[in-house]
Write a protein that holds these residues in place. Structure first.
Motif, PDB file in Angstrom:
ATOM      1  N   GLU A   4      57.389 -10.710 -51.749  1.00 53.34           N
ATOM      2  CA  GLU A   4      56.566  -9.534 -52.003  1.00 53.34           C
ATOM      3  C   GLU A   4      56.276  -8.889 -50.663  1.00 53.34           C
ATOM      4  O   GLU A   4      56.121  -9.579 -49.653  1.00 53.34           O
ATOM      5  N   GLN A  92      48.059 -15.253 -52.867  1.00 52.85           N
ATOM      6  CA  GLN A  92      49.390 -15.715 -53.281  1.00 52.85           C
ATOM      7  C   GLN A  92      49.437 -17.243 -53.287  1.00 52.85           C
ATOM      8  O   GLN A  92      49.994 -17.858 -54.201  1.00 52.85           O
ATOM      9  N   GLN A  96      49.925 -19.836 -56.490  1.00 53.09           N
ATOM     10  CA  GLN A  96      50.962 -20.871 -56.510  1.00 53.09           C
ATOM     11  C   GLN A  96      50.356 -22.243 -56.787  1.00 53.09           C
ATOM     12  O   GLN A  96      50.924 -23.041 -57.538  1.00 53.09           O
TER      13      GLN A  96
END
Length: 113
Positions: A4, A92, A96
């Motif tokens: 990203e 992020q 995860q």
């Protein structure tokens, strides 16, 4: 490897995900994005930036939920990371971690992307 991109104050950053086999963990890498080589820039739907060399790597274990995720710093020089970018990176990483823990609970370690 999925990635990203995010722009902040005229600089481009990338978060990239891949499985780090030696660590039995998912790696979430933060880097400054680099400009795409000219021929790629002409391709349809091509991004104009790609992930560069990682300077922060979060390792998220996916086979043992009791192991804590860790963050490694890879930078020979001092580096300033804007707060907004650090927050984006840690979001992020948190996503995860959640995906890995859910997969472990469902009996699917290693199946998270």
């Amino acid at each position: 490897m999925p990635s990203e991109l995010k722009e902040h104050a005229g600089r481009h950053y990338a978060v990239q995900f891949h499985y780090a086999l030696p660590d039995d963990s998912w790696a979430v890498e933060l880097s400054e994005a680099v400009a795409t080589p000219y021929p790629w820039a002409e391709a349809p739907k091509a991004s104009d930036h790609l992930p560069g060399a990682a300077f922060l790597v979060a390792l998220v274990p996916d086979e043992d939920p009791d192991l804590e995720p860790t963050v490694r710093v890879y930078s020979p020089n001092e580096r300033v990371i804007p707060y907004e970018i650090m927050q984006w990176f840690m979001e992020q990483v948190a996503d995860q971690v959640e995906r890995c823990r859910i997969a472990f609970e469902q009996g699917e370690p290693g199946a998270v992307e």
